[in-house]
Design an enzyme around this catalytic site. Structure first.
Site, PDB file in Angstrom:
ATOM      1  N   ASP A  51       5.532   2.436   7.239  1.00 22.78           N
ATOM      2  CA  ASP A  51       4.161   2.089   6.991  1.00 22.78           C
ATOM      3  C   ASP A  51       3.510   3.091   5.889  1.00 22.78           C
ATOM      4  O   ASP A  51       3.300   4.056   6.353  1.00 22.78           O
ATOM      5  CB  ASP A  51       3.516   1.957   8.279  1.00 22.78           C
ATOM      6  N   ASP A  71       4.520  -5.019   3.556  1.00 20.55           N
ATOM      7  CA  ASP A  71       3.877  -3.746   4.246  1.00 20.55           C
ATOM      8  C   ASP A  71       4.713  -3.736   5.647  1.00 20.55           C
ATOM      9  O   ASP A  71       4.722  -4.805   6.411  1.00 20.55           O
ATOM     10  CB  ASP A  71       2.426  -4.029   4.597  1.00 20.55           C
ATOM     11  N   HIS A 117       0.706  -1.145  -0.050  1.00 22.50           N
ATOM     12  CA  HIS A 117      -0.193   0.134   0.077  1.00 22.50           C
ATOM     13  C   HIS A 117       0.761   1.262   0.126  1.00 22.50           C
ATOM     14  O   HIS A 117       1.953   1.258   0.552  1.00 22.50           O
ATOM     15  CB  HIS A 117      -0.851  -0.044   1.293  1.00 22.50           C
ATOM     16  N   HIS A 157       2.166   5.186  12.075  1.00 23.59           N
ATOM     17  CA  HIS A 157       1.122   6.027  12.059  1.00 23.59           C
ATOM     18  C   HIS A 157       1.248   7.550  12.879  1.00 23.59           C
ATOM     19  O   HIS A 157       0.439   8.110  13.358  1.00 23.59           O
ATOM     20  CB  HIS A 157      -0.300   5.426  12.664  1.00 23.59           C
ATOM     21  N   GLU A 189      -5.362   1.782   2.323  1.00 23.90           N
ATOM     22  CA  GLU A 189      -5.048   0.787   3.042  1.00 23.90           C
ATOM     23  C   GLU A 189      -5.690   1.196   4.344  1.00 23.90           C
ATOM     24  O   GLU A 189      -6.146   0.334   5.133  1.00 23.90           O
ATOM     25  CB  GLU A 189      -3.902   0.250   3.003  1.00 23.90           C
ATOM     26  N   GLU A 190      -5.006   2.219   4.963  1.00 21.63           N
ATOM     27  CA  GLU A 190      -5.256   2.863   6.325  1.00 21.63           C
ATOM     28  C   GLU A 190      -6.580   3.352   6.487  1.00 21.63           C
ATOM     29  O   GLU A 190      -6.898   3.376   7.688  1.00 21.63           O
ATOM     30  CB  GLU A 190      -4.228   3.993   6.483  1.00 21.63           C
TER      31      GLU A 190
HETATM   32  N1  BES Z   1       1.231  -1.639   8.267  1.00 25.27           N
HETATM   33  C1  BES Z   1       0.138  -1.791   9.301  1.00 25.27           C
HETATM   34  C2  BES Z   1      -0.096  -3.119   9.611  1.00 25.27           C
HETATM   35  C3  BES Z   1       0.848  -3.572  10.949  1.00 25.27           C
HETATM   36  C4  BES Z   1       0.938  -2.920  11.962  1.00 25.27           C
HETATM   37  C5  BES Z   1       1.609  -4.828  10.607  1.00 25.27           C
HETATM   38  C6  BES Z   1       1.731  -3.175  13.086  1.00 25.27           C
HETATM   39  C7  BES Z   1       2.350  -4.959  11.901  1.00 25.27           C
HETATM   40  C8  BES Z   1       2.423  -4.277  12.922  1.00 25.27           C
HETATM   41  C9  BES Z   1      -1.264  -1.419   8.313  1.00 25.27           C
HETATM   42  O1  BES Z   1      -0.945  -0.396   7.536  1.00 25.27           O
HETATM   43  C10 BES Z   1      -2.323  -0.941   9.304  1.00 25.27           C
HETATM   44  O2  BES Z   1      -2.034   0.104   9.998  1.00 25.27           O
HETATM   45  N2  BES Z   1      -3.268  -1.787   9.364  1.00 25.27           N
HETATM   46  C11 BES Z   1      -4.260  -1.394  10.169  1.00 25.27           C
HETATM   47  C12 BES Z   1      -5.438  -2.262  10.153  1.00 25.27           C
HETATM   48  C13 BES Z   1      -6.196  -2.066   8.911  1.00 25.27           C
HETATM   49  C14 BES Z   1      -7.367  -3.183   8.519  1.00 25.27           C
HETATM   50  C15 BES Z   1      -6.541  -0.655   8.751  1.00 25.27           C
HETATM   51  C16 BES Z   1      -3.709  -1.610  11.604  1.00 25.27           C
HETATM   52  O3  BES Z   1      -2.992  -2.568  12.173  1.00 25.27           O
HETATM   53  O4  BES Z   1      -4.039  -0.872  12.659  1.00 25.27           O
HETATM   54 ZN    ZN Z   2      -0.681   1.441   8.667  1.00 26.82          ZN
END
Ligand code: BES
Ligand code: ZN
Length: 381
Positions: free
Chosen positions: A200, A266, A181, A344, A238-239
């Protein structure tokens, strides 16, 4: 407590006001899936407040296709016969010798210089344009008859997804997808605060960019073509709850496309403990046969080992592939517990990352496309 919620509500209003104008037409209510059997309808503000609290969900507003409430979605995905050992070691090793970490660093420096790559923001649109321009440059030496760069426009927000397609010469209906993403987010105030998103997911983006650059340079330019179709996907939003990839894979499913493998990159750049450097092979919300193949690739081509780990939820775009009936795998920078804690936020910056580590992920991508590009896929019963 009241004061805190008043401040949060104020922030949400401010954020809403500065968001992409389409939102006022389309964004009033969202349908989110919180767990396998919990789906809720919420406002855009409630959704943002869930995100701030760390509550995990997919935004399935436009993805009712597979809403069967299937208890075990992974079991509904077809299983294929992936290679149990590597067959193209000489070629893969020649290509990965040329991974150019300084090119990855230049790309990441540029990508993180956009104030935010939030999917509703103007700078998130500009970063997509930069990425598209770069992809057009990388692929410019190859015949347009079999390599294309396509935009996937999402009507509800401005940042588009991008798909690079290398059309297979014998069985083009079999599609192998390398995903990542492109968007970033600052969870406190997405439309106001900066989100460099270096790890990220600038890291996964430049990981795939470098793999594509080398694939073009060493394989396609010689006139070689894979038998199967290879695609690189750069998802928007994605976020926001996997929005861009859900859009892409639900379109693919409704067109009955046959994706035989999807591998997500990712967060590929953070090493918490350099004495114990490894990659994390995710084992939940993925296809176990494809994941076994990815372990073979790690063992053959990387100079570091893998550990098995779990997100505990559909934490990235591989979840969208799974949800739409496609086999997916996900390799992250490390054991889930040791991943980058600065994501984030304004602190997700390039100086905290290792380009050696990103290069290890690039090896996974190159190994996967070379090994799967000519593979004869059979569905297992
Ligand atoms: N890169 C993250 C996922 C992640 C976070 C993997 C921490 C390993 C460790 C991804 O961009 C993300 O932020 N995903 C969201 C969930 C998504 C369904 C919006 C998250 O993890 O809060
Ligand atoms: Zn993220």
């Amino acid at each position: 407590m009241k004061l805190l919620s008043a401040i949060t509500a104020g922030l949400a209003v401010l954020d809403y006001a500065t968001s992409y104008p389409f939102e006022s037409y389309f964004g009033s209510t969202r349908v989110i899936q919180l767990s396998k059997d919990t789906v809720r309808t919420v406002s855009e503000d409630e959704k943002l407040s869930f995100m701030r609290k760390g509550i995990k969900f997919m935004d399935i507003t436009n993805n009712f296709l597979h809403l069967k409430n299937n208890e075990n979605l992974e079991d509904a995905v077809p299983r294929y016969n992936y290679p149990s050992k590597t067959l193209r070691e000489e070629l893969v090793n020649t290509i990965i010798e040329n991974i150019d970490k300084s090119s990855m660093e230049v790309n990441l420096a540029k990508f993180t210089s956009f104030y935010t790559r939030y999917y509703k923001s103007e700078t998130g649109y500009q970063s997509a344009q930069w990425l598209e321009h770069n992809l057009l440059n990388i692929t410019s030496g190859v015949s347009a008859d079999f390599v294309s760069v396509e935009r996937v426009i999402h009507p509800e927000w401005k940042q588009y997804s991008i798909i690079v397609k290398v059309l297979g010469s014998e069985t083009p209906e079999n599609i192998v997808v390398m995903g990542s993403h492109q968007d970033s987010i600052n969870l406190i105030l997405p439309s106001v605060l900066a989100a460099p998103g270096a790890d990220d997911n600038g890291s996964g983006t430049v990981t795939n960019l470098e793999a594509l650059r080398l694939y073009v340079e060493h394989y396609l330019k010689k006139g070689n073509r894979p038998k199967n179709t290879i695609e690189f996907h750069f998802y928007s939003a994605e976020e926001g709850g996997l929005l861009g990839s859900l859009d892409v894979f639900s379109r693919y499913a409704s067109e009955h496309k046959r994706v035989v493998a999807m591998l997500q990159q990712d967060m590929t750049g953070y090493v918490q403990d350099p004495e114990n450097e490894h990659v994390g092979v995710i084992t939940d919300y993925v296809n176990s046969e494809l994941t076994d193949f990815i372990k073979v690739i790690v063992n053959s081509y990387l100079s570091i080992p893998y550990v098995e780990t779990k997100c505990g939820y559909a934490c990235s775009d591989h979840g969208s592939a799974t949800r739409n009936g496609y086999p997916s795998a996900f390799v992250i920078e490390s054991d889930f517990k040791k991943t980058n804690k600065y994501i984030h936020s304004t602190m997700d910056t390039l100086d905290r990352l290792s380009f050696d580590h990103m290069a290890e992920h690039t090896k996974i991508v190159i190994g996967s496309i070379i090994e799967l590009g000519d593979w004869s896929f059979l569905e297992l019963k």
